[in-house]
Scaffold this motif. Structure first.
Motif, short mmCIF file in Angstrom:
data_model
loop_
_atom_site.label_atom_id
_atom_site.label_comp_id
_atom_site.label_asym_id
_atom_site.label_seq_id
_atom_site.Cartn_x
_atom_site.Cartn_y
_atom_site.Cartn_z
N MET A 235 0.84 -1.17 0.00
CA MET A 235 0.00 0.00 0.00
C MET A 235 0.89 1.24 0.00
N THR A 236 0.53 2.24 -0.80
CA THR A 236 1.35 3.44 -0.90
C THR A 236 0.75 4.57 -0.08
N ALA A 237 1.63 5.41 0.44
CA ALA A 237 1.18 6.57 1.20
C ALA A 237 0.97 7.73 0.23
N VAL A 238 -0.24 8.22 0.17
CA VAL A 238 -0.60 9.31 -0.73
C VAL A 238 -0.66 10.61 0.07
N GLN A 239 -0.02 11.66 -0.45
CA GLN A 239 -0.06 12.98 0.19
C GLN A 239 -0.58 13.99 -0.80
N LEU A 240 -1.41 14.90 -0.31
CA LEU A 240 -2.02 15.92 -1.15
C LEU A 240 -1.60 17.30 -0.66
N THR A 241 -1.17 18.16 -1.60
CA THR A 241 -0.80 19.54 -1.29
C THR A 241 -1.55 20.47 -2.22
N LYS A 242 -2.28 21.44 -1.64
CA LYS A 242 -3.02 22.40 -2.46
C LYS A 242 -2.05 23.33 -3.17
N THR A 243 -2.34 23.62 -4.44
CA THR A 243 -1.51 24.59 -5.16
C THR A 243 -2.28 25.87 -5.46
N VAL B 183 -1.05 15.73 -10.76
CA VAL B 183 -1.79 16.98 -10.58
C VAL B 183 -3.28 16.63 -10.55
N LEU B 184 -3.92 16.98 -9.43
CA LEU B 184 -5.35 16.74 -9.25
C LEU B 184 -6.10 18.03 -9.54
N SER B 185 -7.08 17.98 -10.43
CA SER B 185 -7.91 19.13 -10.76
C SER B 185 -9.36 18.80 -10.43
N VAL B 186 -9.97 19.64 -9.61
CA VAL B 186 -11.34 19.43 -9.16
C VAL B 186 -12.19 20.63 -9.56
N PRO B 187 -13.11 20.47 -10.52
CA PRO B 187 -14.01 21.58 -10.84
C PRO B 187 -15.04 21.72 -9.71
N ILE B 188 -15.20 22.92 -9.21
CA ILE B 188 -16.15 23.15 -8.12
C ILE B 188 -17.57 23.11 -8.71
N PRO B 189 -18.41 22.18 -8.25
CA PRO B 189 -19.77 22.10 -8.80
C PRO B 189 -20.62 23.26 -8.31
N LYS B 190 -21.57 23.68 -9.15
CA LYS B 190 -22.40 24.81 -8.77
C LYS B 190 -23.25 24.51 -7.53
N GLU B 191 -23.51 23.24 -7.25
CA GLU B 191 -24.28 22.87 -6.06
C GLU B 191 -23.50 23.19 -4.78
N ALA B 192 -22.19 23.26 -4.88
CA ALA B 192 -21.36 23.53 -3.70
C ALA B 192 -21.20 25.02 -3.42
N ILE B 193 -21.70 25.85 -4.31
CA ILE B 193 -21.59 27.30 -4.12
C ILE B 193 -22.90 27.77 -3.52
N ALA B 194 -22.88 27.99 -2.18
CA ALA B 194 -24.09 28.37 -1.45
C ALA B 194 -23.69 29.11 -0.20
N ASP B 195 -24.66 29.77 0.42
CA ASP B 195 -24.40 30.47 1.68
C ASP B 195 -23.90 29.49 2.73
N GLY B 196 -23.00 29.98 3.58
CA GLY B 196 -22.48 29.16 4.67
C GLY B 196 -21.19 28.47 4.29
N VAL B 197 -20.93 27.36 4.95
CA VAL B 197 -19.70 26.59 4.75
C VAL B 197 -20.03 25.31 4.01
N GLN B 198 -19.33 25.07 2.92
CA GLN B 198 -19.48 23.85 2.13
C GLN B 198 -18.13 23.15 2.10
N THR B 199 -18.13 21.83 2.24
CA THR B 199 -16.88 21.07 2.25
C THR B 199 -16.93 19.95 1.23
N LEU B 200 -15.87 19.86 0.43
CA LEU B 200 -15.69 18.76 -0.51
C LEU B 200 -14.60 17.87 0.08
N ILE B 201 -14.85 16.58 0.17
CA ILE B 201 -13.92 15.64 0.77
C ILE B 201 -13.13 14.94 -0.34
N ILE C 148 -1.38 18.89 -5.71
CA ILE C 148 -0.34 17.95 -6.14
C ILE C 148 -0.43 16.71 -5.26
N ILE C 149 -0.43 15.56 -5.91
CA ILE C 149 -0.44 14.29 -5.19
C ILE C 149 0.92 13.65 -5.35
#
Length: 123
Positions: free
Chosen positions: A1-9, A54-72, A19-20
């Motif tokens: 099993m490999t250890a995966v690390q994620l760093t926001k760019t 390189v991980l690219s995640v398009p932010i879905p329009k459903e996640a853009i709303a008042d308050g705090v939204q979290t993508l896991i 970056i993974i």
């Protein structure tokens, strides 16, 4: 099993990028979800010059709303969370943050008074 690390760019034009890095050479098995629904169009590309993914995640329009939204962000091969994307928006949020800051200031003032009183009493 490999250890995966994620760093926001960066996040630009509605696309979050990170970056993974991992020990192995296989393509990382990544799932990104919002409110337990998988996000479509997530891409992982290999940068052979830098030897990372390189991980690219398009932010879905459903996640853009008042308050705090979290993508896991999950490594599905190891079945662990490796990161998250937090979005904060709206007027409701502004009121919440101001109220929390006011409470923190009041508590800090109370602690300062108690500490000063303690210092005077122990001298």
């Amino acid at each position: 099993m490999t250890a995966v690390q994620l760093t926001k760019t960066k996040m630009q034009q509605g696309v979050w990028q990170g970056i993974i890095t991992q020990n192995g050479t296989d393509t990382p098995q990544i799932d990104v979800s919002h409110q337990k629904n998988s996000i479509a169009d997530v891409s992982i590309t290999h940068d052979s010059a830098a030897n990372h993914w390189v991980l690219s995640v398009p932010i879905p329009k459903e996640a853009i709303a008042d308050g705090v939204q979290t993508l896991i962000i999950r490594d599905t091969a190891a079945d662990v969370d490796i990161g998250h994307i937090t979005l904060l928006a709206g007027e409701v949020l502004g009121d919440d943050i101001r109220a929390e800051i006011d409470l923190l200031r009041a508590e800090l003032d109370m602690l300062k008074r108690a500490f000063r009183r303690h210092c005077l009493e122990t001298m």
